[in-house]
Design an enzyme around this catalytic site. Structure first.
Site, PDB file in Angstrom:
ATOM      1  N   ASN A   1     -10.067   0.274  -0.100  1.00 46.77           N
ATOM      2  CA  ASN A   1      -9.286   0.270   0.933  1.00 46.77           C
ATOM      3  C   ASN A   1      -9.675   0.759   1.821  1.00 46.77           C
ATOM      4  O   ASN A   1     -10.500   1.804   2.309  1.00 46.77           O
ATOM      5  CB  ASN A   1      -8.023   1.196   0.515  1.00 46.77           C
TER       6      ASN A   1
ATOM      7  N   ASP B   1       0.880  -1.260  -0.004  1.00 46.41           N
ATOM      8  CA  ASP B   1      -0.006  -0.049   0.031  1.00 46.41           C
ATOM      9  C   ASP B   1       0.949   1.317  -0.033  1.00 46.41           C
ATOM     10  O   ASP B   1       1.735   1.460   0.791  1.00 46.41           O
ATOM     11  CB  ASP B   1      -0.899  -0.026   1.285  1.00 46.41           C
TER      12      ASP B   1
HETATM   13  P1  13P Z   1      -9.257   4.319   5.541  1.00 45.60           P
HETATM   14  O1  13P Z   1      -8.316   4.972   6.663  1.00 45.60           O
HETATM   15  O2  13P Z   1     -10.426   4.898   5.386  1.00 45.60           O
HETATM   16  O3  13P Z   1      -9.343   2.940   6.270  1.00 45.60           O
HETATM   17  O4  13P Z   1      -8.262   4.234   4.322  1.00 45.60           O
HETATM   18  C1  13P Z   1      -7.422   3.177   4.032  1.00 45.60           C
HETATM   19  C2  13P Z   1      -6.569   3.480   2.902  1.00 45.60           C
HETATM   20  O5  13P Z   1      -6.976   3.985   1.997  1.00 45.60           O
HETATM   21  C3  13P Z   1      -5.223   2.634   2.753  1.00 45.60           C
HETATM   22  O6  13P Z   1      -4.583   2.961   1.753  1.00 45.60           O
HETATM   23  O1  G3H Z   2      -3.065   4.145   3.689  1.00 43.78           O
HETATM   24  C1  G3H Z   2      -3.432   4.342   4.589  1.00 43.78           C
HETATM   25  C2  G3H Z   2      -3.165   3.029   5.548  1.00 43.78           C
HETATM   26  O2  G3H Z   2      -4.421   3.306   6.699  1.00 43.78           O
HETATM   27  C3  G3H Z   2      -2.079   2.572   6.604  1.00 43.78           C
HETATM   28  O3  G3H Z   2      -1.692   3.397   7.434  1.00 43.78           O
HETATM   29  O4  G3H Z   2       0.714   3.926   7.140  1.00 43.78           O
HETATM   30  O5  G3H Z   2      -0.489   4.053   9.373  1.00 43.78           O
HETATM   31  O6  G3H Z   2      -0.124   1.661   8.295  1.00 43.78           O
HETATM   32  P1  G3H Z   2      -0.279   3.251   8.243  1.00 43.78           P
HETATM   33 ZN    ZN Z   3      -4.703   4.730   0.965  1.00 41.75          ZN
END
Ligand code: 13P
Ligand code: G3H
Ligand code: ZN
Length: 343
Positions: A284, A83
């Site tokens: 996501n 991600d």
């Molecule tokens: P949320 O914070 O809405 O769960 O989004 C997560 C996200 O986009 C991770 O890439």
């Molecule tokens: O992209 C957002 C996700 O909620 C991941 O968050 O970078 O705190 O793991 P994080």
């Molecule tokens: Zn995101």
């Protein structure tokens, strides 16, 4: 079956008109929650790890946990996705660690804060596509900048330590910052220039719990932009980030057991379902699962303060996350499709 790539799952989702939740993970219980939910609903799944997650869990642990997941549930197609990769280097190290899909988020510079220009975005995304496709790994790109239409500053992707650098602390992401909505014409050009497998678009959503100060309508959640992008790019898999729904009951549960949370609104599930009708294939979700686990843990601590065996609170936390995952898997339509995907 071994881990599968994102393209395989999203092509099936597109052909059969459903969406697939991409849940973030940092530890074993979260992976278990997703896999149990997938098993019960017969869903293909996307498990994703941010740079912060990789740093927290360490790539070796994460890789073996994911291998355990596919070993335990051989009938479930599982995608392991990076991600918000902030650079080709991050995406390359993800591929070296068995990820079958990577996001090269070139909408921001490597600091994961500063909005990047179109040429930079195309350059880094093209570089990752070339390397990834040679290995059968899928690539998600992003065009536009995530963030709220209710606020004034540019948004940032989650800031995180480099993989393996557990000493660097995560900073909280600036939730609810300003969005640069995706320009549908630019989206069309970007897909042609980069050949990404999936495209994340900015429509006014942001990461975290504080997305909207009221139930969103078309002024602050631009679903019409998705419709226009899908019209121009009917064969491109669209991705909605910041798509937690921040359900009222999860907010209430956290407050009831001593947590502090201001009233807030997320992305209603029915808006996501509307997106799925217009090309959204990957959704996501992280915050809802975080909230569910935290509410469950708070409940145990509050009602039974004598307990100190981690299993006493991690089991209910895992159950609470599993419930959110099942709800989303059913709502997005991925339930029932696991065995239909031929790899
Ligand atoms: P949320 O914070 O809405 O769960 O989004 C997560 C996200 O986009 C991770 O890439
Ligand atoms: O992209 C957002 C996700 O909620 C991941 O968050 O970078 O705190 O793991 P994080
Ligand atoms: Zn995101």
């Amino acid at each position: 079956m071994p881990l599968v790539n994102l393209r395989t799952v999203l092509d099936h989702a597109a052909a059969n008109h459903y969406g697939v939740a991409a849940f973030n993970v940092n530890n074993m219980e979260q992976i278990q929650a997703i896999m149990e939910a997938a098993n019960e609903t017969e869903s293909p799944v996307i498990v994703q790890a941010s740079r912060g997650a990789r740093s927290y869990s360490q790539d070796n642990y994460l890789r073996h946990l994911m291998l355990a997941a596919v070993e335990l549930y051989p009938h479930i197609p599982v995608v392991m996705h990076q991600d918000h990769g902030n650079s080709p280097k991050t995406c390359i190290s993800a591929m070296e660690n068995g990820f079958t899909s990577v996001m090269m988020d070139g909408s921001l510079l490597e600091d994961a804060k500063t909005p990047a220009d179109y040429d930079y975005n195309v350059k880094v995304t093209q570089e990752v596509v070339k390397l990834a496709h040679a290995k059968g790994v899928s690539v998600e790109g992003e065009i536009g900048t995530l963030g709220s239409l209710e606020h004034k500053e540019p948004s940032a992707a989650p800031k995180a330590a480099e993989p393996h650098d557990a000493d660097l602390e995560q900073e909280p992401e600036p939730e609810g910052a300003m969005s640069h909505l995706t320009d549908p014409e630019e989206a069309e050009r970007f897909v042609a220039d980069t050949k990404v497998d999936a495209l994340a678009v900015a429509i006014g959503t942001s990461h975290g719990a504080y997305k909207f100060t009221r139930k969103p309508d078309g002024d602050i959640l631009a679903m019409n932009v998705i419709e226009e992008i899908h019209r121009r790019l009917p064969n491109t898999h669209l991705v909605m980030h910041g798509s937690s729904s921040v359900p009222q009951e999860l907010q209430d549960e956290i407050r009831k057991y001593g947590g502090k949370m201001n009233q807030t609104w997320g992305v209603p599930v029915e808006e996501i379902q509307r997106g799925i009708k217009h090309g959204v294939r990957k959704i996501n979700v992280d915050t809802d699962n975080r909230m569910a686990m935290t509410g469950a843990i708070r409940k145990v601590f509050s009602l039974t303060p004598d307990k100190f065996d981690p299993r006493d609170y991690l089991k209910p936390a895992r159950e609470a996350m599993k419930k959110v995952c099942i709800d989303r898997m059913v709502a997005f339509g991925q339930a029932g499709h696991a065995r239909k995907i031929k790899v």
